[in-house]
Design a protein around this motif. Structure first.
Motif, PDB file in Angstrom:
ATOM      1  N   ARG A   3       0.831  -1.201   0.000  1.00 37.59           N
ATOM      2  CA  ARG A   3       0.000   0.000   0.000  1.00 37.59           C
ATOM      3  C   ARG A   3       0.871   1.259   0.000  1.00 37.59           C
ATOM      4  O   ARG A   3       1.772   1.413   0.824  1.00 37.59           O
ATOM      5  N   ASP A   4       0.605   2.148  -0.945  1.00 36.94           N
ATOM      6  CA  ASP A   4       1.302   3.434  -1.082  1.00 36.94           C
ATOM      7  C   ASP A   4       2.814   3.281  -1.230  1.00 36.94           C
ATOM      8  O   ASP A   4       3.568   4.229  -0.971  1.00 36.94           O
TER       9      ASP A   4
ATOM     10  N   GLY B 143      -2.792   2.368  -4.034  1.00 36.97           N
ATOM     11  CA  GLY B 143      -1.854   3.480  -4.031  1.00 36.97           C
ATOM     12  C   GLY B 143      -0.445   3.152  -4.448  1.00 36.97           C
ATOM     13  O   GLY B 143       0.431   4.023  -4.430  1.00 36.97           O
TER      14      GLY B 143
END
Length: 423
Positions: free
Chosen positions: A211-212, A239
């Motif tokens: 994530r991200d 993300g």
């Protein structure tokens, strides 16, 4: 005769061929996989059929010269390396049973599976801490025996780091490189191939982004007889951001290949693919295949891939094949472009009209074309050295033309598969 009802018998299931699956009308023949993510994967080389050179992932490769790495015996023992690291970066040999082995995915081809099944230990690079860190791992002492390797680069959550994999000297190597980027981490990986002229190197780079997470990946291929570095990136969580780059310079008789795959598998992910190459000399060959898959589970995706090739002499060949597969209409953008061509007369005329000699004008154009990728790496020392290496390639080419009695470079408008695109 068995009295067991037929409904309870376990049917024999024939293994699915890599790159193909059975027809639904009885399984009497094969058809290509319909989605890029359906390709067969395994760490067991015996699970793959024999490589004939007609497979989708081998048809542009010189298979006859790679046979010993694809299915021959390999030395998988640990090798000597040099490491220069800063706090927050560490490297060590670990067991093949380590929990991170396979985290970025299993091999997609028989050569990578052969390497995975033969290595005795895995080189683990771990990056931690809040402060930016860096590590350079140099390999220059490999011999010419067929060898297997496996490296894992693990960027822990919220870390920021750069990893440089520097390859030089002799080699006869097939390897897997796994890149695991945890939540919020920012990682740059640079793989530099400056092998000796006779070296052969097959590498599969597989990345998984959390994530991200942000991954910047660079493949720089300058040396070696056959160099094939295939990069895949799985944007597995929301993300995730992958920026995949490559620069290559193929001389006479050299085969440089890269097959790039981006799998958008989560919402609001982003990817950019940008590869540039130059070719000069009889028999110089480059292959670039780009696959981008935007899955049904990836709304809000923003993706673009491109490849540019600059032809500097006759007798070269550049294959450039971009592919884009979209399974959802809810995206921010997606596109691809490919162009292969020669010098633009107008560029050289502009420089020559201002008093710059033809050969120097030629050098300026090519260097400017390729250095755009190098200057994005983020390590000034490495960037300067690579630009110097590119200049040396151009100088060698100029000397070769002079010895051959060439009086002018090859010039012609480039052929562009995307109208309006430029080199």
């Amino acid at each position: 005769m068995s009295a067991t009802p037929a409904a309870t018998e376990t049917p024999l299931v024939e293994p699915v061929q890599h790159g193909a699956k059975a027809h639904s009308d009885g399984g009497w023949s094969r058809i290509p996989v319909q989605t890029r993510s359906e390709r067969f994967t395994s760490s067991d080389p015996t699970a793959f059929p024999d490589v004939t050179g007609r497979e989708v992932d081998w048809k542009l490769s010189p298979v006859s010269r790679l046979r010993h790495l694809i299915d021959g015996p390999l030395d998988g023992s640990p090798y000597a390396y040099l490491a220069r690291e800063t706090p927050g970066a560490a490297v060590e040999w670990v067991s093949t049973s380590h929990e991170l082995v396979g985290r970025a995915g299993a091999p997609e081809d028989k050569a990578a599976a052969n390497a995975a099944s033969n290595v005795e230990n895995v080189l683990l690079v771990t990056l931690t801490g809040d402060e930016p860190s860096s590590i350079t791992i140099g390999r220059s002492g490999l011999d010419t025996s067929a060898r297997a390797g496996h490296t894992i680069v693990h960027a822990t959550a919220n870390s920021s780091s750069i990893v440089i994999l520097q390859n030089s000297g002799p080699a006869n190597l097939v390897e897997n490189v796994e890149i695991v980027v945890d939540e919020g981490a920012q990682l740059t990986v640079v793989s530099v191939q400056e092998w000796d002229d006779e070296a052969i190197h097959l590498a599969s780079h597989r990345a998984r982004l959390g994530r991200d997470a942000v991954l910047k990946h660079f493949v720089v291929s300058l040396g070696g007889s056959i160099v094939r570095v295939n990069t895949s990136s799985h944007l597995a969580e929301q993300g995730a951001d992958a920026d995949l780059n490559g620069v290559y310079f193929a001389d006479a008789g050299q085969h440089l290949e890269q097959q790039v795959y981006v799998n958008h598998d989560a919402p609001t992910t982003k990817s950019r693919v940008n590869y540039k190459g130059a070719l000069q000399g009889e028999g110089a060959r480059t292959v670039w295949i780009g696959d981008v898959l935007i899955g049904r589970t990836a709304p809000g995706t923003d993706s673009y891939e491109q490849n540019r090739n600059l032809v500097l002499s006759e007798g070269t060949r550049a294959d450039s094949i971009p592919n884009l597969e979209i399974e959802t209409g809810d995206i921010l953008g997606a596109g691809h472009a490919s162009a292969t061509g020669r010098f633009d007369d107008e560029h050289l005329f502009y420089l020559e009209s201002r008093g710059i000699p033809e050969e120097e004008a030629r050098r300026i154009v090519v260097l400017g074309f390729l250095s755009e990728i190098v200057q994005r790496i983020g390590d000034s020392d490495l960037q300067e050295r690579l630009i110097a290496s590119l200049e040396a390639e151009l100088t060698d080419g100029a000397e070769a033309r002079a010895q051959a009695g060439a009086t002018a470079p090859v010039r012609a408008p480039y052929v562009d598969s995307q109208p309006g695109a430029t080199l």
